[in-house]
Design an enzyme around this catalytic site. Structure first.
Site, PDB file in Angstrom:
ATOM      1  N   ASN A 156     -20.389  77.733  16.368  1.00 42.90           N
ATOM      2  CA  ASN A 156     -20.898  77.177  14.872  1.00 42.90           C
ATOM      3  C   ASN A 156     -19.643  77.667  13.763  1.00 42.90           C
ATOM      4  OD1 ASN A 156     -20.986  79.831  15.640  1.00 42.90           O
ATOM      5  ND2 ASN A 156     -21.726  80.794  13.190  1.00 42.90           N
ATOM      6  N   GLU A 254     -21.162  90.495  19.582  1.00 41.34           N
ATOM      7  CA  GLU A 254     -21.706  90.182  17.783  1.00 41.34           C
ATOM      8  C   GLU A 254     -22.405  89.300  18.852  1.00 41.34           C
ATOM      9  OE1 GLU A 254     -22.611  88.330  14.523  1.00 41.34           O
ATOM     10  OE2 GLU A 254     -20.617  87.697  15.181  1.00 41.34           O
ATOM     11  N   CYS A 288     -24.662  83.536  11.584  1.00 43.27           N
ATOM     12  CA  CYS A 288     -25.763  84.560  12.455  1.00 43.27           C
ATOM     13  C   CYS A 288     -26.235  85.933  11.075  1.00 43.27           C
ATOM     14  CB  CYS A 288     -24.721  85.415  13.303  1.00 43.27           C
ATOM     15  SG  CYS A 288     -22.835  86.300  12.846  1.00 43.27           S
ATOM     16  N   GLU A 466     -15.929  94.242  15.319  1.00 44.57           N
ATOM     17  CA  GLU A 466     -14.775  93.367  15.191  1.00 44.57           C
ATOM     18  C   GLU A 466     -13.862  93.657  13.735  1.00 44.57           C
ATOM     19  OE1 GLU A 466     -14.407  90.172  18.013  1.00 44.57           O
ATOM     20  OE2 GLU A 466     -16.421  89.690  16.629  1.00 44.57           O
TER      21      GLU A 466
END
Length: 492
Positions: A156, A254, A288, A466
């Site tokens: 994405n 993630e 997300c 992150e």
């Protein structure tokens, strides 16, 4: 007809080529029109073996990990500079690979360059920790690289996600293997090229285009890979976590989300409507952190939804290189069909389609993977479309009574990646933000992201963080060093 140009990946300075028409290539399809966006060499498990060996040789024998931090930072700054020099061409390549609007792709190249600049700054200003003595010694906690780390990225936001992992991993002194999504394989190859042109020693970064079941699995299982970073679906994350658990190696995961987006009765309605639309229809919902569950306080539900539906109808869905486009195609026909299938499930569960719910009728878009922005209401939070990640431009709207009700419903999901709210009461915003089970909470804004701010999820949305200083820590292991200052022999 001319033979397609096949882009090769490189291992240790040597290109790996495939014969035209063989099964050892991956063809990226432009989701806007069905044309071929590019063809790349497909890596194999043997390529993973070779890349790991080259990476370890570079890690041990090239000067990178032993350079002073400011020296490593110089190369990272240069990578960021070169990304911006190729901003237009990289953005266009990502647009063709992923279908994202050009303006969004330009922003992602800017973000990728910013990641390298940020971790260059972190690298040269990082301070190891001097710990308090408890005897005749002094001690330090040092951040050390793992060695070879594997970074598996989604389709994405390719250039941004690959930079988000590679920049801190390299800053920490590691050698990096990237497995890009088979849907968007081209940007990782360009990033590797730019890294070497900027002066990174050969062998320290390798992109291996391939499929998760062969190349991705080979990376995760390889005994020479000391750490794995993955962004993608929760089921795949669980599988990677299980392998890492058996191998006793650290992971950064993630994963998915089903984020609640809350509008209280005292919110600025116009700004909230705009924020809700951006939160779900930006990137065609392929994010997300998409605010896919909308909770609106009952006292304003009807008025808010009327405005939201009206403005959603006016969104410009079109070709990604159209300057006025607000939403492009989904990444593939298979994914579009999956999204459409979820809308059908919503109908079957008793949901009412307020807007959208189908493909566009514009004849210019018929060869692409387009789906109209969709809003559903009339369901409860236990409906499948409220509990499962759709990853498309589908918003489910639900009314709520009060703070306690919306906190309970907002947290009633396996996910915990992000949440947002709109309110004029900052005391309420603080209370609700502390109660929501989410790694990021936005107040009177949505989907903001900054490389200096940690990012990750609660519950099934992942492990680790992150970005920010946490991003460098993710790719480092801690070593404690003690210096004795004893005047007498120990023990006497």
């Amino acid at each position: 007809m001319d033979a397609p140009i096949i882009k090769s990946f490189r291992i240790g300075g040597t290109s790996r080529d495939s014969a035209v028409g063989s099964s050892a290539v991956i063809t990226s399809i432009n989701p806007a029109d069905g044309s071929i966006a590019g063809t790349v060499t497909r890596a194999t498990a043997q390529d993973v073996d070779d890349a790991v060996a080259v990476a370890w040789d570079a890690f041990r024998n090239k000067p990178w990990r032993k350079l002073r931090p400011d020296q490593r930072a110089t190369t990272l700054y240069e990578i960021g500079r070169r990304l911006l020099l190729e901003r237009e061409s990289l953005a266009r390549l990502q647009m063709q690979d992923s279908g994202k609007p050009m303006k969004e792709c330009l922003h992602m190249v800017d973000a990728a360059a910013g990641h390298f600049r940020y971790y260059a700054a972190v690298c040269e200003t990082w301070q190891n920790e001097m710990t308090s003595p408890r005897g005749e010694y002094f001690s330090m906690a040092l951040a050390e690289p793992f060695g070879v780390v594997a970074c598996i990225t989604p389709w994405n936001s390719p250039i941004m996600n690959e930079a988000q992992k590679a920049a801190p991993a390299l800053a920490a002194g590691n050698a990096v293997l990237i497995k890009p999504s088979e849907e968007t394989p081209q940007l990782a190859l360009e990033l590797v090229r730019i890294c070497y042109e900027a002066g990174l020693p050969e062998g320290l970064i390798t992109a291996l285009p391939g499929y998760g079941e062969d190349v991705g699995a080979a990376m995760v299982k390889h005994p020479g890979v000391r750490m794995v970073s993955f962004t993608g679906g929760t089921d795949t994350g669980r599988a990677i976590g299980a392998i890492a658990g058996q191998r006793l190696i650290p992971v950064g995961l993630e994963l998915g989300g089903k984020s609640p987006h809350i509008v209280f009765e005292d919110a600025d309605i116009d700004r909230a409507v705009a924020g809700v639309m951006s939160g779900i229809f930006g990137s065609a919902g392929q994010s997300c952190v998409a605010g896919s569950r909308l909770f609106v306080q009952k006292s304003i539900y009807k008025r808010f939804m009327e405005s939201l539906v009206e403005k959603t109808r006016s969104l410009c869905v079109g070709l990604p290189d159209d300057p006025g486009v607000q939403m492009g195609p989904l990444v593939s026909k298979a994914h579009r069909d999956k999204v459409a299938g979820y809308v059908d499930i919503g109908r079957q569960e008793g949901g009412k389609i307020l807007v959208g719910g189908d493909r566009p009728t514009d004849p210019r878009l018929q060869n692409g993977c387009f789906y109209m922005p969709t809003i559903i209401d009339g369901l409860t939070n236990r409906a499948r479309v409220c509990q499962e990640e759709i990853f498309g431009p589908v918003l489910v709207a639900l009314p709520f009574e009060d703070e306690a009700d919306v906190i309970e419903q907002g947290n009633d999901t396996a996910f915990g990646l992000a949440a947002g709210m709109w309110t004029g009461d900052y005391a309420r915003a603080w209370r609700v933000a502390r109660e929501l089970e989410a790694g990021s909470v936005w107040i009177n804004t949505y989907k903001q992201s900054h490389i200096a701010t940690p990012f990750g999820g609660f519950k099934d949305s992942g492990i680790g963080r992150e970005k920010g200083l946490h991003g460098l820590r993710l790719y480092s292991q801690v070593k404690s060093v003690y210096f004795g200052t004893h005047e007498k022999p120990m023990g006497l």
